[in-house]
Motif scaffolding. Structure first.
Motif, PDB file in Angstrom:
ATOM      1  N   PHE A 109       0.818  -1.213   0.000  1.00 32.98           N
ATOM      2  CA  PHE A 109       0.000   0.000   0.000  1.00 32.98           C
ATOM      3  C   PHE A 109       0.853   1.265   0.000  1.00 32.98           C
ATOM      4  O   PHE A 109       0.335   2.361  -0.158  1.00 32.98           O
ATOM      5  CB  PHE A 109      -0.942   0.027   1.203  1.00 32.98           C
ATOM      6  CG  PHE A 109      -1.991  -1.035   1.167  1.00 32.98           C
ATOM      7  CD1 PHE A 109      -3.015  -1.003   0.235  1.00 32.98           C
ATOM      8  CD2 PHE A 109      -1.941  -2.091   2.049  1.00 32.98           C
ATOM      9  CE1 PHE A 109      -3.987  -1.988   0.205  1.00 32.98           C
ATOM     10  CE2 PHE A 109      -2.907  -3.083   2.028  1.00 32.98           C
ATOM     11  CZ  PHE A 109      -3.926  -3.034   1.103  1.00 32.98           C
ATOM     12  N   TRP A 110       2.166   1.115   0.243  1.00 36.14           N
ATOM     13  CA  TRP A 110       3.075   2.254   0.296  1.00 36.14           C
ATOM     14  C   TRP A 110       4.171   2.138  -0.756  1.00 36.14           C
ATOM     15  O   TRP A 110       5.298   2.580  -0.561  1.00 36.14           O
ATOM     16  CB  TRP A 110       3.687   2.373   1.693  1.00 36.14           C
ATOM     17  CG  TRP A 110       2.713   2.947   2.660  1.00 36.14           C
ATOM     18  CD1 TRP A 110       1.878   2.277   3.486  1.00 36.14           C
ATOM     19  CD2 TRP A 110       2.458   4.328   2.880  1.00 36.14           C
ATOM     20  NE1 TRP A 110       1.114   3.156   4.209  1.00 36.14           N
ATOM     21  CE2 TRP A 110       1.451   4.424   3.854  1.00 36.14           C
ATOM     22  CE3 TRP A 110       2.986   5.504   2.345  1.00 36.14           C
ATOM     23  CZ2 TRP A 110       0.969   5.643   4.307  1.00 36.14           C
ATOM     24  CZ3 TRP A 110       2.497   6.713   2.796  1.00 36.14           C
ATOM     25  CH2 TRP A 110       1.493   6.771   3.775  1.00 36.14           C
ATOM     26  N   ASP A 111       3.856   1.563  -1.890  1.00 38.83           N
ATOM     27  CA  ASP A 111       4.824   1.365  -2.962  1.00 38.83           C
ATOM     28  C   ASP A 111       5.390   2.711  -3.423  1.00 38.83           C
ATOM     29  O   ASP A 111       4.636   3.633  -3.742  1.00 38.83           O
ATOM     30  CB  ASP A 111       4.158   0.634  -4.129  1.00 38.83           C
ATOM     31  CG  ASP A 111       5.151   0.193  -5.172  1.00 38.83           C
ATOM     32  OD1 ASP A 111       6.276  -0.187  -4.794  1.00 38.83           O
ATOM     33  OD2 ASP A 111       4.804   0.221  -6.363  1.00 38.83           O
ATOM     34  N   GLY A 112       6.699   2.816  -3.428  1.00 37.62           N
ATOM     35  CA  GLY A 112       7.348   4.057  -3.865  1.00 37.62           C
ATOM     36  C   GLY A 112       7.153   5.213  -2.922  1.00 37.62           C
ATOM     37  O   GLY A 112       7.394   6.357  -3.269  1.00 37.62           O
ATOM     38  N   GLY A 113       6.700   4.925  -1.693  1.00 44.99           N
ATOM     39  CA  GLY A 113       6.517   5.974  -0.702  1.00 44.99           C
ATOM     40  C   GLY A 113       5.205   6.721  -0.799  1.00 44.99           C
ATOM     41  O   GLY A 113       4.999   7.706  -0.104  1.00 44.99           O
ATOM     42  N   GLU A 114       4.295   6.234  -1.653  1.00 45.84           N
ATOM     43  CA  GLU A 114       2.978   6.861  -1.771  1.00 45.84           C
ATOM     44  C   GLU A 114       1.890   5.878  -1.373  1.00 45.84           C
ATOM     45  O   GLU A 114       1.987   4.691  -1.657  1.00 45.84           O
ATOM     46  CB  GLU A 114       2.708   7.313  -3.205  1.00 45.84           C
ATOM     47  CG  GLU A 114       3.383   8.575  -3.576  1.00 45.84           C
ATOM     48  CD  GLU A 114       2.854   9.123  -4.897  1.00 45.84           C
ATOM     49  OE1 GLU A 114       3.325  10.187  -5.284  1.00 45.84           O
ATOM     50  OE2 GLU A 114       1.988   8.491  -5.531  1.00 45.84           O
ATOM     51  N   HIS A 115       0.859   6.410  -0.736  1.00 43.40           N
ATOM     52  CA  HIS A 115      -0.275   5.583  -0.329  1.00 43.40           C
ATOM     53  C   HIS A 115      -1.515   6.052  -1.067  1.00 43.40           C
ATOM     54  O   HIS A 115      -2.029   7.154  -0.818  1.00 43.40           O
ATOM     55  CB  HIS A 115      -0.488   5.688   1.178  1.00 43.40           C
ATOM     56  CG  HIS A 115      -1.657   4.901   1.676  1.00 43.40           C
ATOM     57  ND1 HIS A 115      -1.724   3.540   1.595  1.00 43.40           N
ATOM     58  CD2 HIS A 115      -2.812   5.296   2.262  1.00 43.40           C
ATOM     59  CE1 HIS A 115      -2.861   3.123   2.117  1.00 43.40           C
ATOM     60  NE2 HIS A 115      -3.551   4.181   2.526  1.00 43.40           N
ATOM     61  N   MET A 116      -1.956   5.216  -2.003  1.00 42.27           N
ATOM     62  CA  MET A 116      -3.202   5.460  -2.737  1.00 42.27           C
ATOM     63  C   MET A 116      -3.225   6.824  -3.433  1.00 42.27           C
ATOM     64  O   MET A 116      -4.286   7.397  -3.660  1.00 42.27           O
ATOM     65  CB  MET A 116      -4.405   5.345  -1.792  1.00 42.27           C
ATOM     66  CG  MET A 116      -4.420   4.110  -0.905  1.00 42.27           C
ATOM     67  SD  MET A 116      -4.433   2.566  -1.819  1.00 42.27           S
ATOM     68  CE  MET A 116      -6.135   2.470  -2.274  1.00 42.27           C
ATOM     69  N   GLY A 117      -2.076   7.381  -3.716  1.00 54.08           N
ATOM     70  CA  GLY A 117      -1.990   8.683  -4.375  1.00 54.08           C
ATOM     71  C   GLY A 117      -2.420   9.845  -3.506  1.00 54.08           C
ATOM     72  O   GLY A 117      -2.550  10.967  -3.984  1.00 54.08           O
ATOM     73  N   LEU A 118      -2.621   9.587  -2.217  1.00 56.99           N
ATOM     74  CA  LEU A 118      -3.123  10.626  -1.305  1.00 56.99           C
ATOM     75  C   LEU A 118      -2.108  11.082  -0.265  1.00 56.99           C
ATOM     76  O   LEU A 118      -2.134  12.229   0.165  1.00 56.99           O
ATOM     77  CB  LEU A 118      -4.369  10.122  -0.573  1.00 56.99           C
ATOM     78  CG  LEU A 118      -5.552   9.758  -1.444  1.00 56.99           C
ATOM     79  CD1 LEU A 118      -6.637   9.096  -0.607  1.00 56.99           C
ATOM     80  CD2 LEU A 118      -6.099  10.989  -2.144  1.00 56.99           C
ATOM     81  N   HIS A 119      -1.250  10.171   0.163  1.00 57.02           N
ATOM     82  CA  HIS A 119      -0.310  10.471   1.244  1.00 57.02           C
ATOM     83  C   HIS A 119       1.082  10.029   0.851  1.00 57.02           C
ATOM     84  O   HIS A 119       1.240   9.113   0.048  1.00 57.02           O
ATOM     85  CB  HIS A 119      -0.718   9.736   2.523  1.00 57.02           C
ATOM     86  CG  HIS A 119      -2.120  10.003   2.932  1.00 57.02           C
ATOM     87  ND1 HIS A 119      -2.545  11.214   3.414  1.00 57.02           N
ATOM     88  CD2 HIS A 119      -3.213   9.221   2.912  1.00 57.02           C
ATOM     89  CE1 HIS A 119      -3.834  11.158   3.681  1.00 57.02           C
ATOM     90  NE2 HIS A 119      -4.277   9.955   3.375  1.00 57.02           N
ATOM     91  N   GLU A 120       2.074  10.678   1.453  1.00 58.84           N
ATOM     92  CA  GLU A 120       3.452  10.316   1.182  1.00 58.84           C
ATOM     93  C   GLU A 120       4.144   9.921   2.470  1.00 58.84           C
ATOM     94  O   GLU A 120       3.873  10.482   3.535  1.00 58.84           O
ATOM     95  CB  GLU A 120       4.176  11.485   0.524  1.00 58.84           C
ATOM     96  CG  GLU A 120       3.569  11.820  -0.828  1.00 58.84           C
ATOM     97  CD  GLU A 120       4.525  12.553  -1.728  1.00 58.84           C
ATOM     98  OE1 GLU A 120       5.732  12.574  -1.443  1.00 58.84           O
ATOM     99  OE2 GLU A 120       4.053  13.103  -2.723  1.00 58.84           O
ATOM    100  N   ALA A 121       5.036   8.950   2.331  1.00 59.50           N
ATOM    101  CA  ALA A 121       5.842   8.535   3.475  1.00 59.50           C
ATOM    102  C   ALA A 121       6.742   9.693   3.895  1.00 59.50           C
ATOM    103  O   ALA A 121       7.038  10.586   3.107  1.00 59.50           O
ATOM    104  CB  ALA A 121       6.668   7.307   3.113  1.00 59.50           C
TER     105      ALA A 121
END
Length: 78
Positions: free
Chosen positions: A36-48
């Motif tokens: 769900f956090w592939d590439g540091g993004e979650h669903m295009g809404l949040h960033e790690a």
């Protein structure tokens, strides 16, 4: 347990081989292994690398217990 500043957590953004950390309620979670956090993004809404406390409390379509699946690697310095 390690203590982080928000600036230190921001370095763990899941990009360029970095681990992906997120903050919720003062705890730092390692979500690096989550699809769900592939590439540091979650669903295009949040960033790690960010404090998601407010976003999770107000906007998330899931409960905060979803974070229980990920290890806590530290806390935020007060």
């Amino acid at each position: 347990m390690q203590e982080f500043t928000l600036e230190e957590v921001a370095k763990f953004n899941g990009k360029d081989g970095q681990k992906a950390y997120v903050v919720y309620a003062g705890n730092v979670y390692d979500v690096s292994e989550s699809d769900f956090w592939d590439g540091g993004e979650h669903m295009g809404l949040h960033e790690a690398g960010e404090d998601l406390t407010e976003a999770l409390d107000l906007e998330a379509p899931h409960e905060t217990d979803a974070l229980e699946n990920y290890p806590i690697v530290g806390t935020i310095k007060k």
